[in-house]
Design a protein around this motif. Sequence first.
Motif, short mmCIF file in Angstrom:
data_model
loop_
_atom_site.label_atom_id
_atom_site.label_comp_id
_atom_site.label_asym_id
_atom_site.label_seq_id
_atom_site.Cartn_x
_atom_site.Cartn_y
_atom_site.Cartn_z
N LEU A 253 0.85 -1.17 0.00
CA LEU A 253 0.00 0.00 0.00
C LEU A 253 0.89 1.23 0.00
O LEU A 253 1.70 1.42 0.93
N TYR A 254 0.78 2.05 -1.03
CA TYR A 254 1.62 3.24 -1.10
C TYR A 254 1.22 4.21 0.02
O TYR A 254 0.04 4.48 0.25
N GLY A 255 2.23 4.73 0.69
CA GLY A 255 2.01 5.69 1.76
C GLY A 255 1.86 5.08 3.14
O GLY A 255 1.72 5.80 4.13
N VAL A 256 1.90 3.75 3.21
CA VAL A 256 1.64 3.09 4.49
C VAL A 256 2.71 3.43 5.52
O VAL A 256 2.43 3.49 6.72
N ASP A 257 3.93 3.68 5.07
CA ASP A 257 5.00 3.99 6.02
C ASP A 257 4.75 5.33 6.71
O ASP A 257 5.08 5.51 7.89
N LEU A 258 4.17 6.27 5.99
CA LEU A 258 3.87 7.58 6.57
C LEU A 258 2.56 7.57 7.36
O LEU A 258 2.38 8.36 8.28
N ALA A 259 1.65 6.68 6.97
CA ALA A 259 0.30 6.71 7.55
C ALA A 259 0.11 5.78 8.74
O ALA A 259 -0.85 5.93 9.49
N LYS A 260 0.99 4.80 8.93
CA LYS A 260 0.67 3.69 9.84
C LYS A 260 0.43 4.14 11.28
O LYS A 260 -0.46 3.61 11.94
N ARG A 261 1.19 5.10 11.76
CA ARG A 261 1.01 5.52 13.16
C ARG A 261 -0.34 6.21 13.35
O ARG A 261 -1.04 5.95 14.34
N ASP A 262 -0.71 7.08 12.42
CA ASP A 262 -2.01 7.74 12.54
C ASP A 262 -3.15 6.76 12.30
O ASP A 262 -4.22 6.90 12.91
N ILE A 263 -2.94 5.78 11.44
CA ILE A 263 -3.97 4.75 11.23
C ILE A 263 -4.22 4.00 12.52
O ILE A 263 -5.36 3.77 12.92
N ALA A 264 -3.14 3.60 13.20
CA ALA A 264 -3.29 2.86 14.45
C ALA A 264 -3.92 3.72 15.53
O ALA A 264 -4.73 3.24 16.32
N ARG A 265 -3.55 5.02 15.58
CA ARG A 265 -4.08 5.90 16.61
C ARG A 265 -5.55 6.23 16.37
O ARG A 265 -6.38 6.17 17.28
N GLU A 266 -5.89 6.54 15.12
CA GLU A 266 -7.27 6.93 14.80
C GLU A 266 -8.15 5.74 14.47
O GLU A 266 -9.37 5.86 14.41
N ARG A 267 -7.52 4.59 14.25
CA ARG A 267 -8.25 3.40 13.81
C ARG A 267 -9.10 3.72 12.59
O ARG A 267 -10.26 3.34 12.48
N ARG A 268 -8.47 4.40 11.67
CA ARG A 268 -9.12 4.77 10.41
C ARG A 268 -8.10 4.67 9.29
O ARG A 268 -6.97 5.16 9.42
N LEU A 269 -8.47 4.04 8.18
CA LEU A 269 -7.63 3.95 7.01
C LEU A 269 -8.44 4.42 5.82
O LEU A 269 -9.58 3.96 5.60
N VAL A 270 -7.89 5.35 5.05
CA VAL A 270 -8.55 5.91 3.88
C VAL A 270 -7.83 5.40 2.63
O VAL A 270 -6.62 5.60 2.49
N VAL A 271 -8.56 4.74 1.75
CA VAL A 271 -7.98 4.18 0.53
C VAL A 271 -8.32 5.10 -0.64
O VAL A 271 -9.50 5.30 -0.95
N VAL A 272 -7.28 5.67 -1.27
CA VAL A 272 -7.46 6.50 -2.45
C VAL A 272 -6.90 5.75 -3.65
O VAL A 272 -6.43 4.62 -3.52
N GLU A 273 -6.94 6.38 -4.84
CA GLU A 273 -6.66 5.60 -6.05
C GLU A 273 -5.28 5.80 -6.63
O GLU A 273 -4.90 5.06 -7.53
N GLY A 274 -4.49 6.78 -6.19
CA GLY A 274 -3.21 7.00 -6.83
C GLY A 274 -2.21 7.71 -5.94
O GLY A 274 -2.52 8.17 -4.84
N TYR A 275 -0.98 7.83 -6.47
CA TYR A 275 0.11 8.45 -5.71
C TYR A 275 -0.17 9.91 -5.39
O TYR A 275 0.02 10.37 -4.26
N THR A 276 -0.64 10.67 -6.40
CA THR A 276 -0.90 12.08 -6.15
C THR A 276 -2.09 12.27 -5.21
O THR A 276 -2.15 13.26 -4.48
N ASP A 277 -3.03 11.31 -5.23
CA ASP A 277 -4.15 11.39 -4.29
C ASP A 277 -3.68 11.21 -2.85
O ASP A 277 -4.18 11.86 -1.93
N VAL A 278 -2.73 10.29 -2.64
CA VAL A 278 -2.17 10.11 -1.30
C VAL A 278 -1.48 11.39 -0.86
O VAL A 278 -1.67 11.87 0.28
N MET A 279 -0.68 11.98 -1.76
CA MET A 279 0.01 13.22 -1.41
C MET A 279 -0.99 14.32 -1.05
O MET A 279 -0.85 15.00 -0.03
#
Length: 620
Positions: A253-279
């Motif tokens: 999953l692109y961006g998982v390294d930057l998002a994982k701590r906030d995902i675990a804290r918020e217990r929320r994961l948002v799936v978008v469709e591309g690299y620029t969408d993650v940015m």
Amino acid sequence: MAGRIKDEDVATVKEKVHLDELVGDHVALRRAGSGSLKGLCPFHDEKSPSFQVRPAVGLWHCFGCDEGGDAIAFVMKIDHLGFSDAVERLAARVGVQLRYDETPGGRGGAPRQPVGQRQRLVDANAASAQWYAEQLMTPDAGEARTLLAERGFDRAAAEHFGVGYSPRGGEELLRHLRGRGFTEEELMVSGLAGRNSQGRVYDRFRGRLMWPIRDVTGDVVGFGARRLYDDDRIEAKYLNTSETPLYKKSQVLYGVDLAKRDIARERRLVVVEGYTDVMAAHLAGVTTAVATCGTAFGDDHARTARRLIGDVTATGEIIFTFDGDSAGQKAAMRAFASDQQFVARTFVAVEPSGKDPCDLRQAEGDAAVRALVDRRVPLFEFAIRSTFAQFDLDTEEGRLAGLDAAAPIVASIKDRELRYRYAVNLDRWLGFLDEAFVVARVARASRSDGAQQLASRSSQTRVDADDPVATTERFALACALQVPDHVGAQVDTLGDDAFTVPAHRVVHESIMAVGGATGRTGAELVAAVREAAPSAVEQLVTRLAVMDLPAGEKDLPRFAVGMVAKVAEVEANRTVMDAKRRLGRLDREQEPDAWTDAFSKLMDAERHQRAVRERATGTP
């Protein structure tokens, strides 16, 4: 997956790891009874410690969130790793050199890369990512910088996400990496280089905007590359690293390294469709956004998502953002079908204008991206309403057809109350104004063999904590697993029906299936039973193996013998009652032989009952 680590090496790693030290890196532990340690669970919020570690058997379990396992399971969960990566991390910790099964057809169907090669590939990718990022600032990368600027990304954004540029020449990266000591074979295996029909090795990525793709640990495992020039010989707009020992597109999953701590804290994961969408999402404040890499969101992604969130589906959220067009709706329906294990807490955020998060941020600003996520609707509702679109709901026939198409979706909801509420909503959305009729239609769709099997399995593992018989059985099994040297022989003489709770009976059957408890240490027995037990009771075995026993070390032998003896006593009482019932059904005058045999069995049962009762009460 890659190849298979040899079983004996996995066992060696588990043997050498000090579980208390491993867990202690993340949790403050204190002594809690004989051989146990306790602390606050690292996987859910709690005020009173319910996370228990039993180093002697190499297991941990949280009695609050019901997570548990061995050292490998802990690393997998705490670091969001797969099995092999967790073993490798532990092996490095304890100094074990792993060997791999190179026989084709092993786990994953392919031989594992040679020992040490993975790190070489990681190093090659890291060196490439750094070099690509440096090239973005060169004069030749003007098109790449323009594309980023047109999408609202400045230099700081590019640096934050490691965005880079691959020169058009075709051999620049090769020369750089050769100078760093990497071989052509390593670059081919890593997917950084290719070989043409004449045997010449060349840069796989040329003249493209580059995004490094990292795993949850931050290692660069591959790249995503965006076409910049009209004369690019590869017409695909996006080109990703091919499958390699590091890069599996169905798992990353692109961006998982930057998002994982906030995902675990918020217990929320948002799936978008591309690299620029993650940015765009991250820069807009939606820092839990990730994207798949050139493939649909599938089962492996779902498993990763559950690990990142903490698998707390009652409070966790997975939100898919899709375009409002038909393709976006189809993508949402694929997500709905891909994994029903967390679908009750899965949402869809659709932008009616058709803008993706990147375009939306450019047109309307950061707040619009956050608002898109906040406008999420439950995936069940989206799936149902998408199903309605196939029918003419202005006719009775169309409404009935829509109901029959949507009823199985509602019937698949695991939560009974939620299922009922959606059935009521179906009536309102379709305009039948006959709630009982619609609810009955959904109930009929619910009656399937699969649902019945699920209910049956649930009943097999449910345990009533307030039932005194269940409590006795639970302590008896805990003693059997933790101190078999005190009660092994007793446990092995218990009959098949000694345990009345179905889940407890399965655990006892698993103990007997591995040869019984006699002559084993607790660690040996627990390991064998966890391996043999059905998956439905594996966590129960872990709980029993680490739970507190209400006795100190001095009193533990007497307590353990007493608990097992009480289970044996209940079994003996049932045997006596059964013998009495059989005798009572017989006529002594009409069936003398049968009556004599039944009477003899009753006498035997009562003698056994007295002996067992004496053991249970401790009387001589």
